[in-house]
Scaffold this motif. Structure first.
Motif, mmCIF file in Angstrom:
data_model
loop_
_atom_site.group_PDB
_atom_site.id
_atom_site.type_symbol
_atom_site.label_atom_id
_atom_site.label_comp_id
_atom_site.label_asym_id
_atom_site.label_seq_id
_atom_site.Cartn_x
_atom_site.Cartn_y
_atom_site.Cartn_z
ATOM 1 N N PRO A 232 44.092 42.484 38.898
ATOM 2 C CA PRO A 232 44.134 43.947 39.005
ATOM 3 C C PRO A 232 44.679 44.470 40.333
ATOM 4 O O PRO A 232 45.473 45.415 40.355
ATOM 5 N N MET A 233 44.254 43.885 41.451
ATOM 6 C CA MET A 233 44.686 44.396 42.745
ATOM 7 C C MET A 233 46.203 44.384 42.873
ATOM 8 O O MET A 233 46.832 45.375 43.293
ATOM 9 N N ALA B 140 41.092 51.716 45.559
ATOM 10 C CA ALA B 140 39.822 51.717 46.287
ATOM 11 C C ALA B 140 38.663 51.403 45.341
ATOM 12 O O ALA B 140 37.734 50.664 45.702
ATOM 13 N N TYR B 141 38.716 51.943 44.130
ATOM 14 C CA TYR B 141 37.673 51.649 43.136
ATOM 15 C C TYR B 141 37.691 50.164 42.773
ATOM 16 O O TYR B 141 36.629 49.542 42.630
ATOM 17 N N ASP B 142 38.887 49.604 42.648
ATOM 18 C CA ASP B 142 38.998 48.173 42.336
ATOM 19 C C ASP B 142 38.361 47.337 43.434
ATOM 20 O O ASP B 142 37.630 46.374 43.157
ATOM 21 N N ARG B 143 38.590 47.693 44.701
ATOM 22 C CA ARG B 143 37.984 46.957 45.817
ATOM 23 C C ARG B 143 36.469 47.159 45.830
ATOM 24 O O ARG B 143 35.718 46.245 46.189
ATOM 25 N N ILE C 201 34.921 43.637 34.296
ATOM 26 C CA ILE C 201 35.240 44.893 33.599
ATOM 27 C C ILE C 201 36.653 45.358 33.910
ATOM 28 O O ILE C 201 37.225 46.156 33.154
ATOM 29 N N MET C 202 37.214 44.871 35.038
ATOM 30 C CA MET C 202 38.576 45.263 35.401
ATOM 31 C C MET C 202 39.580 44.463 34.578
ATOM 32 O O MET C 202 40.439 43.745 35.101
ATOM 33 N N ARG C 203 39.451 44.601 33.276
ATOM 34 C CA ARG C 203 40.383 43.933 32.372
ATOM 35 C C ARG C 203 41.710 44.686 32.332
ATOM 36 O O ARG C 203 41.843 45.796 32.848
ATOM 37 N N GLU C 204 42.676 44.052 31.679
ATOM 38 C CA GLU C 204 44.002 44.663 31.581
ATOM 39 C C GLU C 204 43.933 46.020 30.895
ATOM 40 O O GLU C 204 44.629 46.962 31.294
ATOM 41 N N GLU C 205 43.064 46.135 29.875
ATOM 42 C CA GLU C 205 42.957 47.399 29.143
ATOM 43 C C GLU C 205 42.470 48.520 30.061
ATOM 44 O O GLU C 205 43.004 49.631 30.038
ATOM 45 N N LEU C 206 41.454 48.233 30.887
ATOM 46 C CA LEU C 206 40.930 49.255 31.796
ATOM 47 C C LEU C 206 41.963 49.620 32.855
ATOM 48 O O LEU C 206 42.121 50.802 33.206
#
Length: 220
Positions: free
Chosen positions: A25-26, A86-89, A101-106
């Motif tokens: 994701p990052m 920032a949310y991902d971090r 939860i940080m899947r490709e769909e999200l």
């Protein structure tokens, strides 16, 4: 400088696409940010480069409308993607066990949401431009169409439009910046609870580059 910006960002996108280890994701959001930077630079600089080559310093009304929409759209996308990063971090550092939860769909949904909100913001500014009456030929003291400059050239009362522009522009900056500050506030508290210096350095290393980009972009 324009070529350096474009080639540098395209190289980032290419490297992320070619290296399977970077398909997380990052780096997905970094490639999106790089694409947005290329687009934003191209929108704001292309007319200046054309003027330098052709010595024709004019732009049709349709081109001006397109400039307004594109520049506000990509500027807003930049802000929102920085907030999403920032949310991902925040999830990665504060809730590492839930990072799945940080899947490709999200990630795609967050990106689509950023584009949708940016489109709405850009349409707001574009519709304000379409409603502006001009009484004579206008000379814009910029190398691209800037709505604030066009408001000064209009022959009508623009006070209400200026309030709308200020409100929309403030929201585009304040809300993403608030999300970034809240995310890094939680990250800071989580880092302080890490017992080892090595763990702290590792956590900070994942946020350093993003904080640098946020500081440069928001400080402009």
């Amino acid at each position: 400088m324009y070529l350096t910006t474009v080639l540098g960002n395209l190289l980032i996108i290419l490297l992320i696409r070619l290296d399977p280890h970077l398909h997380i994701p990052m780096y997905f959001f970094i490639s999106c940010l790089a694409f947005t930077d290329v687009s934003f630079s191209s929108v704001t600089v292309h007319k200046m480069l054309m003027n330098m080559q052709t010595q024709v310093q004019s732009i049709p009304y349709e081109g001006c409308v397109t400039d307004i929409f594109s520049s506000y759209f990509f500027a807003c996308v930049d802000n929102l993607i920085l907030a999403v990063m920032a949310y991902d971090r925040y999830v990665a550092i504060c809730h590492p066990l839930h990072y799945a939860i940080m899947r490709e769909e999200l990630c795609l949904c967050l990106l689509a949401g950023s584009w949708f909100l940016s489109c709405g913001n850009a349409l707001t500014h574009t519709l304000l431009l379409v409603q502006l009456p001009f009484c004579a030929d206008t000379i814009i003291p910029h190398f691209f169409c800037d709505l604030a400059a066009l408001l000064k050239l209009s022959c009508s009362d623009t006070s209400l439009k200026e309030v709308v522009i200020f409100t929309a522009g403030s929201a585009v900056v304040i809300f993403p910046l608030s999300g970034i500050l809240v995310s890094y506030g939680h990250i800071g508290f989580s880092i302080l609870r890490i017992p080892s210096t090595k763990g702290i350095c590792k956590a900070l290393s994942t946020c350093g580059s993003h904080l640098s980009v946020v500081s440069l972009f928001m400080g402009q």
